[in-house]
Design a protein around this motif. Structure first.
Motif, PDB file in Angstrom:
ATOM      1  N   SER A 171       0.843  -1.196   0.000  1.00  0.00           N
ATOM      2  CA  SER A 171       0.000   0.000   0.000  1.00  0.00           C
ATOM      3  C   SER A 171       0.877   1.244   0.000  1.00  0.00           C
ATOM      4  CB  SER A 171      -0.938  -0.021   1.203  1.00  0.00           C
ATOM      5  OG  SER A 171      -0.256   0.404   2.346  1.00  0.00           O
ATOM      6  N   ILE A 172       0.646   2.083  -0.990  1.00  0.00           N
ATOM      7  CA  ILE A 172       1.445   3.296  -1.150  1.00  0.00           C
ATOM      8  C   ILE A 172       0.704   4.437  -0.483  1.00  0.00           C
ATOM      9  CG2 ILE A 172       2.454   4.861  -2.842  1.00  0.00           C
ATOM     10  CD1 ILE A 172       3.436   2.494  -4.128  1.00  0.00           C
ATOM     11  N   GLN A 173       1.304   4.997   0.555  1.00  0.00           N
ATOM     12  CA  GLN A 173       0.631   6.018   1.349  1.00  0.00           C
ATOM     13  C   GLN A 173       1.005   7.425   0.925  1.00  0.00           C
ATOM     14  OE1 GLN A 173      -1.623   5.208   3.669  1.00  0.00           O
ATOM     15  NE2 GLN A 173      -1.276   3.043   3.218  1.00  0.00           N
ATOM     16  N   GLY A 174       2.208   7.574   0.337  1.00  0.00           N
ATOM     17  CA  GLY A 174       2.774   8.914   0.118  1.00  0.00           C
ATOM     18  C   GLY A 174       2.012   9.761  -0.879  1.00  0.00           C
ATOM     19  N   ASN A 175       2.111  11.064  -0.679  1.00  0.00           N
ATOM     20  CA  ASN A 175       1.570  12.047  -1.600  1.00  0.00           C
ATOM     21  C   ASN A 175       2.440  12.041  -2.868  1.00  0.00           C
ATOM     22  OD1 ASN A 175       1.655  14.523  -2.928  1.00  0.00           O
ATOM     23  ND2 ASN A 175       1.524  15.754  -1.054  1.00  0.00           N
ATOM     24  N   PRO A 176       1.822  11.913  -4.062  1.00  0.00           N
ATOM     25  CA  PRO A 176       2.580  11.745  -5.307  1.00  0.00           C
ATOM     26  C   PRO A 176       3.618  12.845  -5.531  1.00  0.00           C
ATOM     27  CG  PRO A 176       0.254  11.400  -5.713  1.00  0.00           C
ATOM     28  CD  PRO A 176       0.373  11.848  -4.285  1.00  0.00           C
ATOM     29  N   LEU A 177       3.282  14.085  -5.216  1.00  0.00           N
ATOM     30  CA  LEU A 177       4.209  15.192  -5.432  1.00  0.00           C
ATOM     31  C   LEU A 177       5.454  15.015  -4.564  1.00  0.00           C
ATOM     32  CD1 LEU A 177       4.580  18.012  -6.789  1.00  0.00           C
ATOM     33  CD2 LEU A 177       3.750  18.976  -4.621  1.00  0.00           C
ATOM     34  N   TRP A 178       5.239  14.647  -3.346  1.00  0.00           N
ATOM     35  CA  TRP A 178       6.306  14.438  -2.376  1.00  0.00           C
ATOM     36  C   TRP A 178       7.179  13.249  -2.804  1.00  0.00           C
ATOM     37  CZ3 TRP A 178       9.560  16.417   0.418  1.00  0.00           C
ATOM     38  CH2 TRP A 178       9.907  16.098   1.732  1.00  0.00           C
ATOM     39  N   VAL A 179       6.515  12.189  -3.305  1.00  0.00           N
ATOM     40  CA  VAL A 179       7.240  11.019  -3.817  1.00  0.00           C
ATOM     41  C   VAL A 179       8.119  11.444  -4.993  1.00  0.00           C
ATOM     42  CG1 VAL A 179       7.005   8.780  -4.976  1.00  0.00           C
ATOM     43  CG2 VAL A 179       5.515   9.353  -3.037  1.00  0.00           C
ATOM     44  N   TRP A 180       7.523  12.211  -5.904  1.00  0.00           N
ATOM     45  CA  TRP A 180       8.262  12.667  -7.092  1.00  0.00           C
ATOM     46  C   TRP A 180       9.474  13.503  -6.665  1.00  0.00           C
ATOM     47  CZ3 TRP A 180       8.240  17.937  -9.027  1.00  0.00           C
ATOM     48  CH2 TRP A 180       8.961  18.069 -10.212  1.00  0.00           C
ATOM     49  N   LEU A 181       9.293  14.361  -5.674  1.00  0.00           N
ATOM     50  CA  LEU A 181      10.397  15.209  -5.212  1.00  0.00           C
ATOM     51  C   LEU A 181      11.557  14.389  -4.657  1.00  0.00           C
ATOM     52  CD1 LEU A 181       8.739  18.311  -3.488  1.00  0.00           C
ATOM     53  CD2 LEU A 181      10.309  18.297  -5.443  1.00  0.00           C
TER      54      LEU A 181
ATOM     55  N   MET B 133       5.335   5.043   4.381  1.00  0.00           N
ATOM     56  CA  MET B 133       4.823   5.460   5.682  1.00  0.00           C
ATOM     57  C   MET B 133       4.210   6.848   5.682  1.00  0.00           C
ATOM     58  SD  MET B 133       8.218   3.983   7.485  1.00  0.00           S
ATOM     59  CE  MET B 133       7.853   3.967   9.234  1.00  0.00           C
ATOM     60  N   ASP B 134       4.367   7.589   4.589  1.00  0.00           N
ATOM     61  CA  ASP B 134       3.811   8.925   4.483  1.00  0.00           C
ATOM     62  C   ASP B 134       4.229   9.828   5.644  1.00  0.00           C
ATOM     63  OD1 ASP B 134       2.446  10.984   3.316  1.00  0.00           O
ATOM     64  OD2 ASP B 134       0.531  10.490   4.268  1.00  0.00           O
ATOM     65  N   LEU B 135       5.515   9.820   5.964  1.00  0.00           N
ATOM     66  CA  LEU B 135       6.021  10.717   6.996  1.00  0.00           C
ATOM     67  C   LEU B 135       6.368  12.065   6.379  1.00  0.00           C
ATOM     68  CD1 LEU B 135       8.416   8.318   8.958  1.00  0.00           C
ATOM     69  CD2 LEU B 135       6.019   8.838   9.422  1.00  0.00           C
ATOM     70  N   GLY B 136       6.392  13.110   7.182  1.00  0.00           N
ATOM     71  CA  GLY B 136       6.727  14.450   6.689  1.00  0.00           C
ATOM     72  C   GLY B 136       8.224  14.686   6.765  1.00  0.00           C
ATOM     73  N   ALA B 137       8.645  15.802   6.182  1.00  0.00           N
ATOM     74  CA  ALA B 137      10.075  16.128   6.136  1.00  0.00           C
ATOM     75  C   ALA B 137      10.661  16.250   7.537  1.00  0.00           C
ATOM     76  CB  ALA B 137      10.284  17.430   5.365  1.00  0.00           C
ATOM     77  N   GLY B 138       9.844  16.706   8.492  1.00  0.00           N
ATOM     78  CA  GLY B 138      10.317  16.895   9.846  1.00  0.00           C
ATOM     79  C   GLY B 138      10.854  15.628  10.482  1.00  0.00           C
ATOM     80  N   GLU B 139      10.287  14.502  10.085  1.00  0.00           N
ATOM     81  CA  GLU B 139      10.694  13.244  10.700  1.00  0.00           C
ATOM     82  C   GLU B 139      11.899  12.586  10.019  1.00  0.00           C
ATOM     83  OE1 GLU B 139       6.656  11.130  11.994  1.00  0.00           O
ATOM     84  OE2 GLU B 139       6.453  12.742  10.524  1.00  0.00           O
ATOM     85  N   ILE B 140      12.258  13.075   8.825  1.00  0.00           N
ATOM     86  CA  ILE B 140      13.394  12.464   8.133  1.00  0.00           C
ATOM     87  C   ILE B 140      14.422  13.521   7.735  1.00  0.00           C
ATOM     88  CG2 ILE B 140      12.336  10.348   7.214  1.00  0.00           C
ATOM     89  CD1 ILE B 140      11.670  12.023   4.676  1.00  0.00           C
ATOM     90  N   TRP B 141      14.444  14.621   8.462  1.00  0.00           N
ATOM     91  CA  TRP B 141      15.335  15.735   8.070  1.00  0.00           C
ATOM     92  C   TRP B 141      16.788  15.306   8.048  1.00  0.00           C
ATOM     93  CZ3 TRP B 141      19.124  17.257  11.440  1.00  0.00           C
ATOM     94  CH2 TRP B 141      18.956  16.844  12.788  1.00  0.00           C
ATOM     95  N   ARG B 142      17.159  14.397   8.952  1.00  0.00           N
ATOM     96  CA  ARG B 142      18.555  13.975   9.015  1.00  0.00           C
ATOM     97  C   ARG B 142      18.945  13.218   7.731  1.00  0.00           C
ATOM     98  NH1 ARG B 142      20.615   9.585  10.778  1.00  0.00           N
ATOM     99  NH2 ARG B 142      22.861   9.546  11.201  1.00  0.00           N
ATOM    100  N   GLU B 143      18.078  12.282   7.312  1.00  0.00           N
ATOM    101  CA  GLU B 143      18.353  11.511   6.098  1.00  0.00           C
ATOM    102  C   GLU B 143      18.328  12.405   4.854  1.00  0.00           C
ATOM    103  OE1 GLU B 143      16.269  10.516   8.484  1.00  0.00           O
ATOM    104  OE2 GLU B 143      17.346   8.765   9.243  1.00  0.00           O
ATOM    105  N   LEU B 144      17.366  13.356   4.849  1.00  0.00           N
ATOM    106  CA  LEU B 144      17.297  14.291   3.719  1.00  0.00           C
ATOM    107  C   LEU B 144      18.586  15.103   3.618  1.00  0.00           C
ATOM    108  CD1 LEU B 144      13.625  15.611   3.854  1.00  0.00           C
ATOM    109  CD2 LEU B 144      14.684  14.290   2.004  1.00  0.00           C
ATOM    110  N   LEU B 145      19.097  15.478   4.784  1.00  0.00           N
ATOM    111  CA  LEU B 145      20.314  16.280   4.826  1.00  0.00           C
ATOM    112  C   LEU B 145      21.498  15.487   4.269  1.00  0.00           C
ATOM    113  CD1 LEU B 145      20.410  19.160   5.936  1.00  0.00           C
ATOM    114  CD2 LEU B 145      21.563  18.251   7.965  1.00  0.00           C
TER     115      LEU B 145
END
Lengths: 247, 305
Positions: A129-139, A215-227
């Motif tokens: 099951s894909i939970q994420g928002n498509p725009l966010w996934v694309w980004l 998991m459809d988490l927001g940027a706040g929860e994965i900021w370290r990995e994004l960085l």
């Protein structure tokens, strides 16, 4: 713009005719998602509240991105450079940034198609099951494309011959794959390995993709990995630009 | 006639090696200009500097009045280039390659016309990596001509080709000249230079050591004709050397070469001396001296080893 479009078409046509590229970028990732889907079925791991296949699938997307961004890019570019194709093209009015643009756009398209293909197979065949928002996934997929393409082009600056490019890009690919928690969770690794693994772009993007797509988490929860992924992207891009050579 | 390509005092070093050492020449419109010399003479480096592929250490290059070193982009539409080894994407078809290159220029000759001209029409659907050496070379020629350039550079266009394929390339070069194009070609085949070129620059060790029409080069070296005698008996050889023939004699085993401006005179003398001694000559031939002989005379070494 018209010329760039033609270059993209050319690169795409050449790509579709290279059986080894097609194997690594399309067949190989699909094979793994099917394999893991069949092995794990509905199995759960105890350290995370996800089905095993849902946990694994984002890593297969990372792997697919690496086949395009690192393997196909490094070996393809170095081979064409070694064959003197860019030298011959430099005698025509074609601008060099158009050659590069054509390759980047073509690889990006392949990456988007690979990702879509894997998601479709995951959903249809294994009920992911894909939970994420498509725009966010694309980004985040775009961030991954940028990261691995930068690493791929960085390698072209370091490697002289096509033979070496094939070997080295394959080693980099497998290192990032095995240490990036793609075939087995990094939670299974001993601590020292896990620390090292944590700073790799494959690991951080794997975590980012899982967080966003499944998991459809927001940027706040994965900021370290994004960085970390962002750092690899920018750093590799800067070094790639510095080391870049046409001959 | 106007000057299309002008090269002045071109110099290019690679470390201690001087690849091009003060080369100057100019090429007129409509000329087929040859750069002849052995491998490593600096031919390719010279033409690649003119084409804009390499930067010289010093010197000037003008192509169609444009400073080619300052504004290389402006000459790209005016010239066509066939490199010594043309490499293309291996998984591209012949027709696609010509279309592709044509698309890079503001104006391009229709692909069908070009393929016809280089006799590749029946190969247009083949992948480049499936072509023979001669076919590849003709495709490289087509790509060099795709923008209908006024000046065409051909770097060793027939090296490695069989005689038939070589003749194909030659006839294409001749048809280019008939259409008024200027052709600059490098070669280490003296026959090719004699057959195709109006003027020839002979290069050795990075320098132009002679430059003129092929016949004038031969004449200037005092080598209008060569009389070749084979299987000459010892007694006849010494008699001929002492006979003070009007020409220069070179001996190689039982073979003798007489370079002379008076071939019939020498021939008459040789046969008289032989007949007087009751010796029958097994083989005697008169041929025009060639650029090969010129190169030998100028440098003391063979063009081809």
């Amino acid at each position: 713009m018209k010329i760039l479009g033609r270059q993209v078409m050319l690169e795409m046509r050449l790509f579709l005719r290279r059986k080894d590229d097609l194997f690594w970028t399309v067949a190989f990732p699909v094979f793994f998602i099917v394999l893991f889907g069949l092995i794990y079925g509905d199995m759960q791991w105890d350290f995370v509240d996800l089905r095993a296949i849902e946990y694994i699938m984002p890593g297969i997307v990372v792997m697919a991105l690496m086949t395009s961004g690192i393997m196909a890019t490094a070996s393809g570019f170095v081979e064409e450079r070694e064959r003197g194709i860019y030298r011959r093209l430099s005698l025509t009015p074609l601008k060099r940034h158009t050659i590069l643009g054509g390759q980047l756009v073509q690889r990006y398209i392949v990456i988007l198609v690979q990702t879509a293909l894997l998601l479709v197979v995951g959903v249809l065949a294994f009920n992911i099951s894909i939970q994420g928002n498509p725009l966010w996934v694309w980004l985040v997929v775009t961030l991954g494309a940028l990261c691995f393409l930068s690493i791929g082009f960085l390698l072209t600056g370091l490697i002289k011959t096509a033979r070496a490019a094939n070997g080295i890009s394959m080693v980099v690919f497998f290192m990032l794959m095995f240490l990036g928690g793609i075939f087995f969770p990094t939670e299974m690794m001993p601590d020292f390995l896990r620390t090292f693994s944590g700073v790799l772009p494959s690991t951080s993007l794997n975590d980012v993709f899982r967080a966003v797509i499944i998991m459809d988490l927001g940027a706040g929860e994965i900021w370290r990995e994004l960085l970390i992924a962002g750092g690899w992207s920018v750093g590799s891009l800067l070094v790639a630009v510095r080391l870049f050579r046409w001959e | 006639m106007s000057t299309v390509v002008e090269v002045k005092d071109l110099t290019k070093r690679y470390g201690n090696l001087i690849a091009v050492d003060g080369v100057s020449f100019s090429v007129e419109e409509g000329e087929v200009f040859g750069v002849l010399g052995p491998n490593g003479a600096g031919k390719t480096t010279t033409v690649e500097i003119i084409e804009g592929l390499r930067k010289p250490d010093s010197g000037e290059v003008r192509v169609c009045g444009i400073d080619a070193l300052r504004e290389p982009a402006r000459i790209k539409d005016l010239i066509g280039v066939q490199l010594q080894a043309t490499s293309l994407y291996d998984r591209i078809r012949v027709k696609e390659a010509v279309d592709l290159f044509g698309g890079y220029y503001r104006k391009a000759i229709p692909t069908a016309t070009l393929l016809e001209e280089v006799s590749l029409t029946d190969k247009q659907g083949s992948y480049v990596d499936g072509l023979s050496g001669g076919q590849r070379q003709r495709l490289a020629l087509a790509l060099a001509l795709v923008n209908d350039p006024g000046v065409v550079f051909l770097d060793e266009p027939t090296t490695g080709l069989d005689p038939q394929a070589r003749r194909n390339v030659w006839s294409i070069v001749r048809s280019l000249q008939e259409r008024g194009k200027t052709v600059i070609l490098t070669t280490h085949y003296m026959e090719e230079a004699e057959q195709l070129c109006g003027r020839v620059a002979i290069m050795d060790l990075g320098k132009v050591i002679a430059l003129d029409r092929p016949s004038a080069l031969v004449a200037a070296a005092g080598l209008q004709s060569t009389i070749e005698l084979t299987a000459v008996p010892e007694t006849l050889r010494s008699a001929l050397v002492e006979a003070d023939l009007p020409g220069r004699i070179s001996e190689d085993g039982d073979q003798m070469l007489v370079y002379t401006a008076k071939p019939s005179h020498v021939l008459k003398e040789v046969t008289r001396i032989a007949a007087d001694r009751d010796i029958d000559l097994e083989s005697i031939s008169v041929r025009r001296a060639t650029l090969e002989d010129v190169f030998l005379a100028l440098t003391g070494k063979q063009l081809r080893e």
